[in-house]
Design an enzyme around this catalytic site. Structure first.
Site, PDB file in Angstrom:
ATOM      1  N   ALA A 145     170.969  -3.084 190.735  1.00 45.31           N
ATOM      2  CA  ALA A 145     170.884  -3.114 189.272  1.00 45.31           C
ATOM      3  C   ALA A 145     171.493  -1.856 188.679  1.00 45.31           C
ATOM      4  CB  ALA A 145     169.438  -3.274 188.827  1.00 45.31           C
ATOM      5  N   SER A 146     172.210  -1.117 189.508  1.00 43.10           N
ATOM      6  CA  SER A 146     172.908   0.099 189.072  1.00 43.10           C
ATOM      7  C   SER A 146     171.976   1.044 188.322  1.00 43.10           C
ATOM      8  CB  SER A 146     174.123  -0.265 188.231  1.00 43.10           C
ATOM      9  OG  SER A 146     174.998  -1.073 188.972  1.00 43.10           O
ATOM     10  N   HIS A 147     172.293   1.303 187.076  1.00 43.30           N
ATOM     11  CA  HIS A 147     171.579   2.300 186.278  1.00 43.30           C
ATOM     12  C   HIS A 147     170.392   1.735 185.504  1.00 43.30           C
ATOM     13  CE1 HIS A 147     174.411   0.263 183.668  1.00 43.30           C
ATOM     14  NE2 HIS A 147     173.577   0.538 182.697  1.00 43.30           N
ATOM     15  N   LYS A 156     175.984  -8.468 191.966  1.00 47.49           N
ATOM     16  CA  LYS A 156     177.369  -8.262 191.556  1.00 47.49           C
ATOM     17  C   LYS A 156     178.302  -8.967 192.532  1.00 47.49           C
ATOM     18  CE  LYS A 156     176.779  -3.743 189.409  1.00 47.49           C
ATOM     19  NZ  LYS A 156     177.285  -2.364 189.383  1.00 47.49           N
TER      20      LYS A 156
END
Length: 164
Positions: A145-147, A156
């Site tokens: 979920a990255s950041h 992704k």
């Protein structure tokens, strides 16, 4: 189908595990929460899906991961004659359930006859991009979920060039 019908379908489905059903039963008196979880499917945005972890079509969970991966498998099989043999690289980070989601994605692809290169440990996003190119894969999946805040996770998709 209305959000309420979708909620009830999940509760009555034999395909939904008991832990997920218990989570849904716990919100049975919260109409706003039910609506938020089921009023739509989690949407594919910039390079993939990102959402709050939990039960429902508008949440990140194994059912959304499986459905999304089946869509990717269908796309590969319809558009890339060598896609099965080229395979898909899958990596994941330390987010909640990232390893579980990666394994579920791998199972769906394998069930479609698509070769899978599943990471055996946590990896940063750039390593997934490298793996796609290194193995000559048709695509890649990175579970992250990255950041976003800790209550989120994501899915992704990368092309054969290693880019999103």
């Amino acid at each position: 189908m209305t959000y309420k019908q979708c909620y009830n379908l999940w509760l009555s489905s034999n395909a939904v595990d008991e832990k997920t059903k218990a989570e849904l039963e716990a919100i049975s008196n919260d109409e706003r929460e039910i609506e938020d979880r089921f009023y739509r499917d989690l949407e594919f945005g910039t390079a993939g899906l990102r959402g709050i972890l939990g039960a429902g079509t508008n949440r990140m969970n194994v059912y959304v991961v499986k459905k999304t991966t089946q869509g990717l498998a269908d796309y590969i099989l319809a558009n890339f004659p060598d896609g099965k043999d080229m395979g898909v690289a899958i990596s994941y980070d330390s987010r909640i359930n990232s390893d579980v989601f990666a394994k579920e994605a791998a199972c769906v692809l394998a069930a479609n006859g698509i070769k899978v290169y599943l990471s055996n440990r946590l990896r940063p996003v750039p390593e997934l991009s490298f793996a796609v190119r290194h193995y000559g894969c048709v695509a890649g999946i990175m579970i992250t979920a990255s950041h976003n805040p800790p209550k989120y996770n994501g899915y992704k998709v990368y092309g054969s060039d290693g880019g999103q």
